[in-house]
Design a protein around this motif. Structure first.
Motif, short mmCIF file in Angstrom:
data_model
loop_
_atom_site.label_atom_id
_atom_site.label_comp_id
_atom_site.label_asym_id
_atom_site.label_seq_id
_atom_site.Cartn_x
_atom_site.Cartn_y
_atom_site.Cartn_z
N LEU A 129 0.87 -1.30 0.12
CA LEU A 129 0.04 0.01 0.05
C LEU A 129 0.94 1.17 0.22
N ALA A 130 0.61 2.17 -0.82
CA ALA A 130 1.33 3.42 -0.85
C ALA A 130 0.34 4.64 -0.87
N LEU A 131 0.49 5.47 0.14
CA LEU A 131 -0.23 6.60 0.45
C LEU A 131 0.58 7.95 0.37
N THR A 132 1.79 7.76 0.24
CA THR A 132 2.46 9.30 0.47
C THR A 132 1.83 10.25 -0.53
N GLY A 133 1.75 11.44 0.00
CA GLY A 133 1.25 12.68 -0.65
C GLY A 133 -0.32 12.70 -0.47
N HIS A 141 0.38 8.62 14.75
CA HIS A 141 0.09 7.31 14.67
C HIS A 141 -0.15 6.77 13.33
N TYR A 142 -0.23 7.51 12.43
CA TYR A 142 -0.79 7.00 11.16
C TYR A 142 -0.27 5.62 10.74
N ARG A 143 1.06 5.40 10.74
CA ARG A 143 1.78 4.00 10.20
C ARG A 143 1.53 2.95 11.02
N LEU A 144 1.63 3.25 12.30
CA LEU A 144 1.19 2.08 13.31
C LEU A 144 -0.26 1.76 13.01
N PHE A 145 -0.94 3.03 12.93
CA PHE A 145 -2.63 2.47 12.87
C PHE A 145 -3.00 1.70 11.53
N THR A 146 -2.05 2.12 10.40
CA THR A 146 -2.38 1.45 9.28
C THR A 146 -1.82 -0.16 9.47
N ILE A 147 -0.68 -0.04 9.98
CA ILE A 147 0.01 -1.67 9.92
C ILE A 147 -1.44 -2.46 10.98
N LYS A 149 -4.61 -1.82 11.35
CA LYS A 149 -5.66 -2.05 10.58
C LYS A 149 -5.80 -3.14 9.47
N ILE A 150 -4.65 -3.14 8.76
CA ILE A 150 -4.43 -3.99 7.64
C ILE A 150 -3.26 -4.98 8.10
N PRO A 151 -3.49 -6.00 8.69
CA PRO A 151 -2.26 -6.97 9.05
C PRO A 151 -1.80 -7.65 8.02
N SER A 152 -2.34 -7.71 6.97
CA SER A 152 -1.85 -8.35 5.73
C SER A 152 -0.86 -7.58 4.93
N LEU A 153 -0.65 -6.36 5.34
CA LEU A 153 0.33 -5.51 4.73
C LEU A 153 2.07 -5.90 4.87
N LYS A 154 2.62 -6.10 3.91
CA LYS A 154 4.12 -6.26 4.02
C LYS A 154 4.93 -4.95 3.68
N VAL A 155 4.50 -4.18 2.91
CA VAL A 155 5.09 -3.00 2.58
C VAL A 155 4.04 -1.91 2.78
N LYS A 163 9.09 -6.18 11.96
CA LYS A 163 8.38 -7.09 13.24
C LYS A 163 8.08 -6.15 14.52
N GLY A 164 9.14 -5.06 14.94
CA GLY A 164 9.20 -4.28 15.59
C GLY A 164 7.96 -3.02 15.60
N GLU A 165 7.72 -3.03 14.64
CA GLU A 165 6.62 -1.89 14.16
C GLU A 165 5.26 -2.84 14.56
N ARG A 166 5.17 -4.09 14.06
CA ARG A 166 4.05 -4.59 14.52
C ARG A 166 3.72 -4.89 15.95
N ASP A 167 4.89 -4.96 16.81
CA ASP A 167 4.67 -5.12 17.99
C ASP A 167 4.33 -3.77 18.54
N THR A 168 4.95 -2.71 18.13
CA THR A 168 4.56 -1.34 18.69
C THR A 168 3.16 -1.06 18.48
N ALA A 169 2.56 -1.45 17.34
CA ALA A 169 1.14 -1.29 16.98
C ALA A 169 0.19 -2.06 17.91
N GLN A 170 0.83 -3.15 18.20
CA GLN A 170 -0.17 -3.94 19.26
C GLN A 170 -0.12 -3.26 20.37
N ARG A 171 0.78 -2.71 20.86
CA ARG A 171 1.03 -2.12 22.30
C ARG A 171 0.20 -0.93 22.16
#
Length: 302
Positions: A129-133, A141-147, A149-155, A163-171
């Motif tokens: 998913l690309a949303l720049t611009g 918290h845009y990036r963490l929120f997106t991660i 809400k869309i758990p299937s995302l890889k990029v 993985k650290g971002e996914r853990d932070t998003a869960q916290r």
């Protein structure tokens, strides 16, 4: 120049334009159709593609809503850079783009995090998913929120999700800040819904329904069979569009070769409604048979 400007303002994505557009094997060895730079305001008539493409490029247009797709099982990649998209039709996308994996929405007008939630609901297989611009990327918290809400995302935004971002998003989700954010997003979604509901629009019969929905619920079995034959025997993309438009409105195209303003009959009599209701209760087989139309010449019902 004035004539060209007027033409661009009224440009629509017709079946003829789609059939005449560039089709190619892209660098990823995907079958792709190029519909960019047409100044079109909305997505329409993509049933004409017969679900023959892995990728569709709709960049550099004036599209405001991501939606109005027919059933496209094959489509996995969508490119919509440089549009004015500010709304995601999650119901349409979830129903009709079940295998979407890559979505490029750079340089659009998405502002609310509720649209991120809509993408999560709509695209269970989304990996890129690309949303720049878009203004939304400036939200806290845009990036963490997106991660989250869309758990299937890889990029996300051309950066691999770690993985650290996914853990932070869960916290974040389990924190007071996360609960407050969810509350804000719900309020945001409600406000957007109310604002859209207050827009002044002229009602059109069948508005908001896809041709597939209308075909399933608005016609008797004999009428459905007749519509399939009309589609199979259509001699031009324009004739296909006309049949599809009438089906969406719940009108039986009694004589598709005549002028589109005459010889069309409303179909929802009491007996028709009863017949349709009973048929839907008895079996799901007919629903499968109805999809035969999607494999015919124009895929009016998908």
């Amino acid at each position: 120049n004035a004539i060209a400007s007027t033409y661009l303002k009224t440009m629509r994505l017709s079946a003829t334009i789609i059939e005449e557009s560039e089709q190619r094997q892209n660098p990823l060895e995907e079958r792709e159709i190029i519909l960019r730079g047409l100044a079109i305001p909305m997505i329409e008539h993509l049933a004409v593609t017969r679900d023959a493409f892995d990728a569709i490029d709709l960049s550099d247009n004036r599209i405001t809503t991501l939606g109005n797709f027919p059933r496209l099982n094959r489509l996995s990649n969508l490119y919509l850079t440089n549009n004015t998209i500010n709304h995601i039709d999650k119901i349409n996308i979830r129903r009709n783009l079940p295998n979407l994996k890559s979505l490029v929405l750079t340089n659009n007008k998405l502002t609310g995090l509720h649209e991120i939630s809509a993408l999560g609901d709509a695209c269970p297989k989304l990996e890129f998913l690309a949303l720049t611009g878009n203004p939304v990327i400036q939200r806290q918290h845009y990036r963490l929120f997106t991660i989250l809400k869309i758990p299937s995302l890889k990029v996300l935004d051309f950066a691999k999700i770690k993985k650290g971002e996914r853990d932070t998003a869960q916290r974040l989700a389990m924190s007071a800040a996360g609960a407050a954010l969810e509350g804000d997003v719900k309020i945001e979604a409600k406000a957007a819904f109310t604002a859209n509901g207050l827009e002044t629009k002229t009602f059109e019969p069948g508005e908001g329904r896809s041709a597939e929905e209308a075909f399933s619920t608005s016609f008797t079995p004999s009428q459905k069979s007749a519509i399939r034959d009309m589609v199979a025997n259509a001699k031009s993309p324009e004739e296909i569009e006309r049949i599809e438009a009438l089906v969406r409105r719940g009108i039986f195209p009694e004589n598709p070769t005549s002028d589109c303003t005459s010889s069309f009959l409303p179909v929802l009599s009491q007996s028709d409604q009863h017949s349709i209701s009973e048929k839907r209760k008895k079996t799901e087989v007919e629903g499968q048979n109805e999809n035969v139309l999607g494999n015919k010449k124009a895929r009016v019902t998908v």
